[in-house]
Design a protein around this motif. Structure first.
Motif, PDB file in Angstrom:
ATOM      1  N   UNK A 132      20.540  51.773  33.660  1.00 20.88           N
ATOM      2  CA  UNK A 132      20.270  50.458  34.234  1.00 20.88           C
ATOM      3  C   UNK A 132      21.329  49.446  33.807  1.00 20.88           C
ATOM      4  N   UNK A 133      21.638  49.480  32.538  1.00 25.81           N
ATOM      5  CA  UNK A 133      22.608  48.539  31.986  1.00 25.81           C
ATOM      6  C   UNK A 133      23.993  48.750  32.623  1.00 25.81           C
ATOM      7  N   UNK A 134      24.379  49.995  32.764  1.00 26.20           N
ATOM      8  CA  UNK A 134      25.688  50.288  33.366  1.00 26.20           C
ATOM      9  C   UNK A 134      25.724  49.915  34.837  1.00 26.20           C
ATOM     10  N   UNK A 135      24.613  50.144  35.497  1.00 26.40           N
ATOM     11  CA  UNK A 135      24.516  49.794  36.907  1.00 26.40           C
ATOM     12  C   UNK A 135      24.679  48.285  37.090  1.00 26.40           C
ATOM     13  N   UNK A 136      23.967  47.558  36.257  1.00 20.54           N
ATOM     14  CA  UNK A 136      24.004  46.103  36.339  1.00 20.54           C
ATOM     15  C   UNK A 136      25.424  45.596  36.072  1.00 20.54           C
ATOM     16  N   UNK A 137      26.016  46.181  35.066  1.00 21.35           N
ATOM     17  CA  UNK A 137      27.373  45.754  34.724  1.00 21.35           C
ATOM     18  C   UNK A 137      28.348  46.074  35.868  1.00 21.35           C
ATOM     19  N   UNK A 138      28.158  47.229  36.446  1.00 24.09           N
ATOM     20  CA  UNK A 138      29.054  47.596  37.533  1.00 24.09           C
ATOM     21  C   UNK A 138      28.902  46.658  38.734  1.00 24.09           C
ATOM     22  N   UNK A 139      27.678  46.320  39.046  1.00 19.65           N
ATOM     23  CA  UNK A 139      27.469  45.434  40.192  1.00 19.65           C
ATOM     24  C   UNK A 139      28.007  44.041  39.925  1.00 19.65           C
ATOM     25  N   UNK A 140      27.945  43.617  38.674  1.00 24.14           N
ATOM     26  CA  UNK A 140      28.538  42.321  38.332  1.00 24.14           C
ATOM     27  C   UNK A 140      30.050  42.361  38.538  1.00 24.14           C
ATOM     28  N   UNK A 141      30.617  43.488  38.162  1.00 20.91           N
ATOM     29  CA  UNK A 141      32.059  43.665  38.368  1.00 20.91           C
ATOM     30  C   UNK A 141      32.408  43.605  39.858  1.00 20.91           C
ATOM     31  N   UNK A 142      31.632  44.326  40.653  1.00 22.19           N
ATOM     32  CA  UNK A 142      31.891  44.350  42.088  1.00 22.19           C
ATOM     33  C   UNK A 142      31.804  42.941  42.681  1.00 22.19           C
ATOM     34  N   UNK A 143      30.790  42.229  42.251  1.00 21.31           N
ATOM     35  CA  UNK A 143      30.588  40.880  42.770  1.00 21.31           C
ATOM     36  C   UNK A 143      31.792  39.985  42.429  1.00 21.31           C
ATOM     37  N   UNK A 144      32.262  40.181  41.234  1.00 27.15           N
ATOM     38  CA  UNK A 144      33.412  39.403  40.770  1.00 27.15           C
ATOM     39  C   UNK A 144      34.683  39.743  41.563  1.00 27.15           C
ATOM     40  N   UNK A 145      34.847  41.024  41.849  1.00 26.34           N
ATOM     41  CA  UNK A 145      36.056  41.487  42.526  1.00 26.34           C
ATOM     42  C   UNK A 145      36.051  41.259  44.034  1.00 26.34           C
ATOM     43  N   UNK A 146      34.881  41.182  44.569  1.00 25.90           N
ATOM     44  CA  UNK A 146      34.735  41.154  46.021  1.00 25.90           C
ATOM     45  C   UNK A 146      35.670  40.175  46.737  1.00 25.90           C
ATOM     46  N   UNK A 147      35.765  38.930  46.286  1.00 24.53           N
ATOM     47  CA  UNK A 147      36.651  38.007  47.010  1.00 24.53           C
ATOM     48  C   UNK A 147      38.089  38.523  47.084  1.00 24.53           C
ATOM     49  N   UNK A 148      38.531  39.178  46.028  1.00 26.21           N
ATOM     50  CA  UNK A 148      39.923  39.649  46.033  1.00 26.21           C
ATOM     51  C   UNK A 148      40.093  40.936  46.835  1.00 26.21           C
ATOM     52  N   UNK A 149      39.004  41.610  47.085  1.00 25.09           N
ATOM     53  CA  UNK A 149      39.082  42.827  47.892  1.00 25.09           C
ATOM     54  C   UNK A 149      39.146  42.533  49.382  1.00 25.09           C
ATOM     55  N   UNK A 150      38.639  41.389  49.759  1.00 23.97           N
ATOM     56  CA  UNK A 150      38.574  41.095  51.183  1.00 23.97           C
ATOM     57  C   UNK A 150      39.938  40.725  51.751  1.00 23.97           C
ATOM     58  N   UNK A 151      40.110  41.057  53.011  1.00 26.95           N
ATOM     59  CA  UNK A 151      41.404  40.800  53.645  1.00 26.95           C
ATOM     60  C   UNK A 151      41.401  39.424  54.309  1.00 26.95           C
ATOM     61  N   UNK A 152      42.595  38.869  54.521  1.00 29.10           N
ATOM     62  CA  UNK A 152      42.692  37.586  55.225  1.00 29.10           C
ATOM     63  C   UNK A 152      42.014  37.680  56.597  1.00 29.10           C
ATOM     64  N   UNK A 153      42.170  38.848  57.196  1.00 27.81           N
ATOM     65  CA  UNK A 153      41.564  39.043  58.498  1.00 27.81           C
ATOM     66  C   UNK A 153      40.035  38.907  58.439  1.00 27.81           C
ATOM     67  N   UNK A 154      39.458  39.488  57.404  1.00 27.79           N
ATOM     68  CA  UNK A 154      38.002  39.387  57.249  1.00 27.79           C
ATOM     69  C   UNK A 154      37.586  37.929  57.034  1.00 27.79           C
ATOM     70  N   UNK A 155      38.348  37.260  56.189  1.00 25.06           N
ATOM     71  CA  UNK A 155      38.021  35.848  55.943  1.00 25.06           C
ATOM     72  C   UNK A 155      38.184  35.025  57.210  1.00 25.06           C
ATOM     73  N   UNK A 156      39.230  35.374  57.970  1.00 19.72           N
ATOM     74  CA  UNK A 156      39.467  34.671  59.230  1.00 19.72           C
ATOM     75  C   UNK A 156      38.295  34.804  60.193  1.00 19.72           C
ATOM     76  N   UNK A 157      37.589  35.919  60.065  1.00 20.58           N
ATOM     77  CA  UNK A 157      36.447  36.133  60.952  1.00 20.58           C
ATOM     78  C   UNK A 157      35.172  35.537  60.390  1.00 20.58           C
ATOM     79  N   UNK A 158      35.304  34.856  59.271  1.00 17.63           N
ATOM     80  CA  UNK A 158      34.125  34.192  58.716  1.00 17.63           C
ATOM     81  C   UNK A 158      33.259  35.084  57.848  1.00 17.63           C
ATOM     82  N   UNK A 159      33.836  36.167  57.380  1.00 14.13           N
ATOM     83  CA  UNK A 159      33.066  37.045  56.509  1.00 14.13           C
ATOM     84  C   UNK A 159      33.323  36.627  55.061  1.00 14.13           C
ATOM     85  N   UNK A 160      32.302  36.243  54.369  1.00 11.20           N
ATOM     86  CA  UNK A 160      32.479  35.767  53.002  1.00 11.20           C
ATOM     87  C   UNK A 160      32.008  36.783  51.986  1.00 11.20           C
TER      88      UNK A 160
END
Ligand SMILES: *[C@@H]1O[C@H](CO)[C@@H](O)[C@H](O)[C@H]1NC(C)=O
Ligand SMILES: *[C@@H]1O[C@H](CO)[C@@H](O)[C@H](O)[C@H]1NC(C)=O
Ligand SMILES: *[C@@H]1O[C@H](CO)[C@@H](O)[C@H](O)[C@H]1NC(C)=O
Ligand SMILES: *[C@@H]1O[C@H](CO)[C@@H](O)[C@H](O)[C@H]1NC(C)=O
Length: 376
Positions: A117-145
């Protein structure tokens, strides 16, 4: 819309460091020009003809140009289009959602071993943190946040059954995130079928896809989740490359290369994934999971779907059917498995993906019209 690129379940379970070298640029098939396109179209010879078409859960824009005209024409000319699930029915989505939840009042924290559980939670926090940098300009251009996308995929994760959380974690990688926002091929076909006012239908019920996944027992699920987390953790640490990526998949699809993936059952089986570094008892668990899924998600499903296809063909002899089912590994998984995200321009949240290996579906139809493989 949904997801794509997902590492096939079996592979994700059996993951285990089997790095692949060949990674073609942009999923194009390096060996062929467009004149020799893939063909995942099978014709059922009758009058009028009907078709099987192997789909894939990746953004349709990545594969559309490689799909030959004859397949597109078969789609256009068919009266009725059948998918695995009825992707346009809101019930499908809500049934999927509830099927993935733990029983009322239960929470992942109560269910999972503390360490997991602890590792899962930590991993999801990491993903949440990274998500903005993973998204492409194209995705942002389409309004996907990023926040929106994260919530669409992982919101409510504490209430999900461990097996679904495991699948979710697998679909939360950078590559997969980047491919969100464009309908996957299956969904695109469903939308097109609607737009063209074709009659549509589904050969499976949500429960038929969902229940087998929920049928893994606790120790098996914990094993799978643990392995998935271990993989993601080493990915984070930079010491591991995902053995099978969406790019590989797209390339195989565009090359019409079903055989290397699907027909190769024996060689793609457990021993290849599980190398000597996995302790014996874990290897056994991995094998049990593998054969459970093969049985439930491939063989039984193929038979069931094959029966329904046969019934439809017999019941409506003068209609032309177009059956669009998954063709490649991630699609060994039911639609339900990969249907976890929505995107805002997708009118039917949550929707879909798909599958059964096409290669086997026709085989289940031995007593009826023999589909002949028409590679053009
Ligand atoms: C098993 O996988 C590890 C990690 O990738 C690798 O170093 C090792 O050589 C593999 N062993 C065998 C027998 O394939
Ligand atoms: C889960 O299933 C496996 C294989 O059928 C079995 O060996 C194991 O004992 C089961 N574990 C639990 C907790 O039921
Ligand atoms: C997770 O897997 C590792 C490596 O196989 C093992 O050492 C560990 O005990 C597992 N943890 C749980 C909670 O099963
Ligand atoms: C199907 O064929 C039957 C006879 O062969 C005919 O009477 C019927 O009108 C046809 N239906 C359609 C929808 O074409």
């Amino acid at each position: 819309m949904v997801h794509p690129g997902w590492v096939c379940l079996l592979q994700s379970l059996l993951l285990l460091a089997r790095a692949r070298q060949s990674r073609g640029p942009a999923g194009a098939c390096p060996l062929r020009g467009k004149s020799e396109l893939n063909s995942f179209l099978w014709t059922i010879k009758r009058d009028p003809p009907s078709y099987f078409f192997g789909t894939i859960h990746v953004p349709y824009t990545r594969v559309w140009d490689f799909i030959p005209e004859n397949s597109k024409k078969a789609f256009q000319q068919s009266h009725v289009v059948y998918f695995e699930l009825d992707l346009t029915d809101p019930y499908t989505i809500s049934a999927l959602t509830s099927c993935q939840l733990l029983p009322q009042g239960e929470n992942l924290q109560d269910v999972l071993p503390r360490d997991i559980y602890r590792r899962l939670k930590r991993h999801l926090e990491y993903v949440k943190l990274m998500m903005p940098s993973w998204m492409t300009p194209d995705q942002r251009g389409k309004g996907l946040y990023a926040d929106y996308l994260f919530n669409a995929i992982a919101g409510n994760w504490e209430r999900k059954r461990p097996v679904w959380v495991m699948l979710m974690v697998n679909s939360l990688t950078e590559v997969d995130i980047k491919s969100r926002g464009v309908p996957v091929l299956d969904l695109y076909l469903a939308q097109e079928a609607e737009r063209l006012r074709k009659q549509t239908g589904a050969v499976e019920k949500v429960e038929e896809q969902c229940h087998p996944l929920n049928g893994l027992n606790f120790s098996q699920v914990i094993f799978a989740l643990n392995q998935t987390l271990l993989q993601q953790e080493s990915l984070r640490a930079g010491s591991f490359q995902i053995p099978y990526t969406t790019e590989d998949l797209i390339k195989h699809y565009n090359c019409g290369d079903l055989s290397s993936i699907i027909f190769n059952h024996d060689t793609s089986q457990v021993p290849n994934f599980i190398n000597a570094t996995l302790p014996a008892h874990e290897r056994i668990t991995a094998q049990e999971i593998d054969s459970y899924f093969r049985q439930e998600l491939i063989y039984k499903r193929n038979e069931r779907m094959g029966r329904r296809v046969k019934d439809l063909l017999e019941e409506y002899p003068n209609r032309s059917f177009f059956f669009a089912f998954g063709a490649v590994p991630p699609t060994l998984l039911p639609v339900s498995v990969s249907s976890m995200a929505t995107s805002r321009w997708n009118p039917s949240p949550g929707a879909m993906d798909d599958s059964v290996p096409l290669a086997q579906t026709p085989a289940a139809l031995t007593s009826s019209p023999t589909p002949s493989c028409s590679h053009y």
